[in-house]
Design a protein around this motif. Structure first.
Motif: not given
Ligand code: ATP
Ligand code: MG
Length: 250
Positions: A221-250
């Motif tokens: 939504x136009x804001x930085x949700x989080x920023x970090x190394x690939x490992x940090x981002x991969x293990x951030x549950x919020x990222x999974x929720x908003x993005x990685x978790x919905x990847x299959x629906x694309x």
């Protein structure tokens, strides 16, 4: 070290919609930074603001410590930012070498020499061959751009951007629409880009993102949700929720 690119509280409205909402980030020289986020998160709008294709509603963009805000795209390009656009800077009737040579001759810092023959300039020719090698098109130098496969055309677009010797290269979904084989080839190409070029890449393919990026910025939504190394981002549950978790629906 001064960041190469500093974005400060950048905001862009489209009527009632806030497409980019107070984004701040800093990109270091030589960094590979991926920007990810769901559809409509503001990724392309952010690129359009950086390259001068859109004016910010608020905030600042500094490149090499100097403000970019308000400069038109050609002036931004001349400062050393190059963006790979799909197709619109490829001449279909010219072959690969000619396309690259034109881009090298017109490099972002100068303008075409209309009265000289580009063909007689040795530097653009050497640059064109070097770039063709970097984007895996050495075997296709004499092929008209219009006759290249889809994947090769996208390679050429990156070559054209590289031929201008940019300091910062911006890539918006370079693997979009590609077959798995084409995506693999593009991933290798991206991994082999010259180390002195800083790369900012928007990409939905997580294999590409995680294999390439030093750091990842996640927009939502136009804001930085989080920023970090690939490992940090991969293990951030919020990222999974908003993005990685919905990847299959694309
Ligand atoms: N020129 C425009 N005029 C009006 N609204 C726009 C314009 N450009 C983008 N938007 C809106 O701004 C929001 C962000 O769009 P943007 O294209 O930046 O998203 P994105 O993160 O690149 O999405 P995608 O992953 O689908 O490419 C969206 O709601 C989009 O509809
Ligand atoms: Mg986009």
């Amino acid at each position: 070290m001064t960041p190469l690119l500093q974005i400060q509280n950048l905001t862009r409205y489209f009527g009632a919609l806030t497409a980019v909402n107070g984004i701040s980030m800093a990109i270091e020289p030589r960094e590979r930074r991926a920007i990810i986020g769901p559809n409509g998160a503001g990724k392309t709008t952010l690129f359009n603001l950086i390259t001068g294709h859109l004016a910010p509603s608020a905030g600042a963009i500094l490149f090499e410590g100097r403000p970019l805000g308000g400069l038109p795209p050609h002036a931004v390009a001349r400062r050393g930012l190059s963006r790979s656009f799909q197709r619109n800077n490829v001449f279909a009737g010219l072959d690969v070498l000619e396309n690259l040579r034109l881009a090298a001759a017109a490099d972002g810092r100068g303008s075409f020499n209309l009265f000289g023959s580009v063909a007689r300039l040795p530097r653009p020719l050497a640059k064109a061959r070097e770039v063709a090698e970097a984007v895996g098109l050495t075997g296709r130098l004499g092929t008209p751009a219009g006759a290249l496969s889809y994947g090769e055309q996208r390679q050429l677009e990156i070559g054209i951007a590289l031929a201008t010797s940019p300091t910062l290269l911006l890539l918006d979904e370079p693997t979009a629409g590609m077959s798995p084989e084409e995506t693999q080839r593009m991933t290798r190409l991206l991994a082999g880009l010259p180390g002195d070029v800083t790369v900012l890449i928007i990409e939905h393919d997580m294999d590409v993102v995680f294999s390439l990026a030093d750091r990842i910025t996640v927009l939502h939504y136009g804001e930085v949700l989080t920023e970090g190394t690939p490992d940090a981002v991969r293990s951030d549950p919020r990222v999974y929720e908003v993005y990685l978790g919905t990847e299959d629906e694309r």
